[in-house]
Scaffold this active site. Sequence first.
Site, PDB file in Angstrom:
ATOM      1  N   ASP A  21       0.828  -1.205   0.000  1.00  0.00           N
ATOM      2  CA  ASP A  21       0.000   0.000   0.000  1.00  0.00           C
ATOM      3  C   ASP A  21       0.867   1.262   0.000  1.00  0.00           C
ATOM      4  OD1 ASP A  21      -2.394   1.386  -0.002  1.00  0.00           O
ATOM      5  OD2 ASP A  21      -2.606   1.337   2.181  1.00  0.00           O
ATOM      6  N   ASN A  23       1.226   3.454  -2.901  1.00  0.00           N
ATOM      7  CA  ASN A  23       1.705   3.947  -4.205  1.00  0.00           C
ATOM      8  C   ASN A  23       1.082   5.299  -4.563  1.00  0.00           C
ATOM      9  OD1 ASN A  23       2.974   1.509  -4.438  1.00  0.00           O
ATOM     10  ND2 ASN A  23       1.599   0.667  -5.989  1.00  0.00           N
ATOM     11  N   HIS A  38       2.498   3.576  -8.960  1.00  0.00           N
ATOM     12  CA  HIS A  38       2.417   2.132  -9.242  1.00  0.00           C
ATOM     13  C   HIS A  38       3.662   1.672 -10.011  1.00  0.00           C
ATOM     14  CE1 HIS A  38      -1.513   2.052  -7.572  1.00  0.00           C
ATOM     15  NE2 HIS A  38      -2.123   2.671  -8.553  1.00  0.00           N
ATOM     16  N   TRP A  70     -11.353  -3.012  -8.524  1.00  0.00           N
ATOM     17  CA  TRP A  70     -12.078  -2.820  -9.791  1.00  0.00           C
ATOM     18  C   TRP A  70     -12.894  -1.529  -9.761  1.00  0.00           C
ATOM     19  CZ3 TRP A  70     -10.352  -5.507 -13.642  1.00  0.00           C
ATOM     20  CH2 TRP A  70      -9.919  -6.826 -13.457  1.00  0.00           C
ATOM     21  N   LEU A 132      11.833 -19.989  -4.778  1.00  0.00           N
ATOM     22  CA  LEU A 132      10.738 -19.145  -4.271  1.00  0.00           C
ATOM     23  C   LEU A 132       9.456 -19.332  -5.081  1.00  0.00           C
ATOM     24  CD1 LEU A 132       9.819 -16.627  -2.505  1.00  0.00           C
ATOM     25  CD2 LEU A 132      10.433 -15.244  -4.497  1.00  0.00           C
ATOM     26  N   ARG A 189       2.052  -4.964   5.977  1.00  0.00           N
ATOM     27  CA  ARG A 189       1.298  -3.964   5.223  1.00  0.00           C
ATOM     28  C   ARG A 189       2.103  -2.675   5.256  1.00  0.00           C
ATOM     29  NH1 ARG A 189      -4.814  -2.573   4.436  1.00  0.00           N
ATOM     30  NH2 ARG A 189      -4.570  -0.661   3.266  1.00  0.00           N
TER      31      ARG A 189
HETATM   32  C1  FPP Z   1      -2.072   0.057  -3.321  1.00  0.00           C
HETATM   33  O1  FPP Z   1      -1.616   1.384  -3.294  1.00  0.00           O
HETATM   34  C2  FPP Z   1      -1.469  -0.653  -4.440  1.00  0.00           C
HETATM   35  C3  FPP Z   1      -2.183  -1.214  -5.454  1.00  0.00           C
HETATM   36  C4  FPP Z   1      -3.648  -1.160  -5.526  1.00  0.00           C
HETATM   37  C5  FPP Z   1      -1.521  -1.884  -6.576  1.00  0.00           C
HETATM   38  C6  FPP Z   1      -0.200  -2.499  -6.291  1.00  0.00           C
HETATM   39  C7  FPP Z   1       0.474  -2.708  -7.584  1.00  0.00           C
HETATM   40  C8  FPP Z   1       1.796  -2.637  -7.812  1.00  0.00           C
HETATM   41  C9  FPP Z   1       2.796  -2.470  -6.735  1.00  0.00           C
HETATM   42  C10 FPP Z   1       2.345  -2.725  -9.175  1.00  0.00           C
HETATM   43  C11 FPP Z   1       1.938  -3.914  -9.993  1.00  0.00           C
HETATM   44  C12 FPP Z   1       2.175  -5.207  -9.334  1.00  0.00           C
HETATM   45  C13 FPP Z   1       2.987  -6.192  -9.782  1.00  0.00           C
HETATM   46  C14 FPP Z   1       3.039  -7.478  -9.056  1.00  0.00           C
HETATM   47  C15 FPP Z   1       3.837  -6.063 -10.962  1.00  0.00           C
HETATM   48  P1  FPP Z   1      -2.693   2.535  -3.380  1.00  0.00           P
HETATM   49  O2  FPP Z   1      -2.849   2.915  -4.800  1.00  0.00           O
HETATM   50  O3  FPP Z   1      -3.961   2.135  -2.710  1.00  0.00           O
HETATM   51  O4  FPP Z   1      -1.983   3.664  -2.567  1.00  0.00           O
HETATM   52  P2  FPP Z   1      -2.670   4.782  -1.670  1.00  0.00           P
HETATM   53  O5  FPP Z   1      -3.282   4.077  -0.482  1.00  0.00           O
HETATM   54  O6  FPP Z   1      -1.507   5.653  -1.276  1.00  0.00           O
HETATM   55  O7  FPP Z   1      -3.670   5.490  -2.520  1.00  0.00           O
END
Ligand code: FPP
Length: 248
Positions: A21, A23, A38, A70, A132, A189
């Site tokens: 979490d 990104n 991301h 989604w 792994l 997390r």
């Molecule tokens: C949550 O952060 C993250 C996600 C919903 C997507 C995670 C995806 C990746 C790390 C990249 C793709 C994955 C792979 C395996 C190649 P958020 O967007 O909810 O962050 P926020 O809480 O700060 O808004």
Amino acid sequence: MTRHAEIDLTRIPCHVAIVMDGNGRWAEQRHQPRLFGHRAGVESVQDVVAAASELGVQVLTLYAFSSENWKRPVAEVGGLMSLLKTFLVKELDKMLNNNVRLTCMGDLPRLPSEVRSTLEQSMAATAGNSGLTLNLALSYGGRAEIIQGVQRIARQCLAGQLSPEAIDEEVIDAHLYSAGLPDPDLLIRTGGEARLSNFLLWQASYAEILFSPIMWPDFRRRAFVDAIVDFQGRERRFGKTGAQLRAG
Ligand code: FPP
């Protein structure tokens, strides 16, 4: 790899699961669109997969896309799917060279067909690897996982193939998406929030949980090693007292 003096390589958690979490907030802090976060998050995935593989972690489950994700804007969902596909294509050689087996779990029919077919190809190509297991949770929801498992069990009972009294933990385990994988020992997390968000609700019963303030794009090898060192400092009692455990 650079080893950290304080890590005990003889007590590496068998299964580490991560809610990646932060990104979006990481990108916002840099006045960038969420996809920028991301994209940076993919680099953390590469770093943490390499570290897990080198340290001898057996299973690494990454919550890459939840059933609730989604509901995000179409452009963000599309961007994430495209990052996932690019990741799978680019990482295949690395997975093969590093003996990594790819698996995934979730409501996979909901994924775009090109992502699904790339996933299936990579899973088939790496199926024989014994290092792994990189397990991607995609379109995953813990409650949906339990519901589909219960429905399958109920159908077996109705068909007279299973008696209700025979339903135990093993039967339920065997009907979850995660069938065949051990329960997570350590659940991390990132991003500063302290909740499970529908992740591994059954499997995480006895997992040690670590909530890290670090945003996922900044969660690299060092932070992963620190999380394992933190795990190694905990006493896992599984309902017993500390004295009982020490007495063997
Ligand atoms: C949550 O952060 C993250 C996600 C919903 C997507 C995670 C995806 C990746 C790390 C990249 C793709 C994955 C792979 C395996 C190649 P958020 O967007 O909810 O962050 P926020 O809480 O700060 O808004």
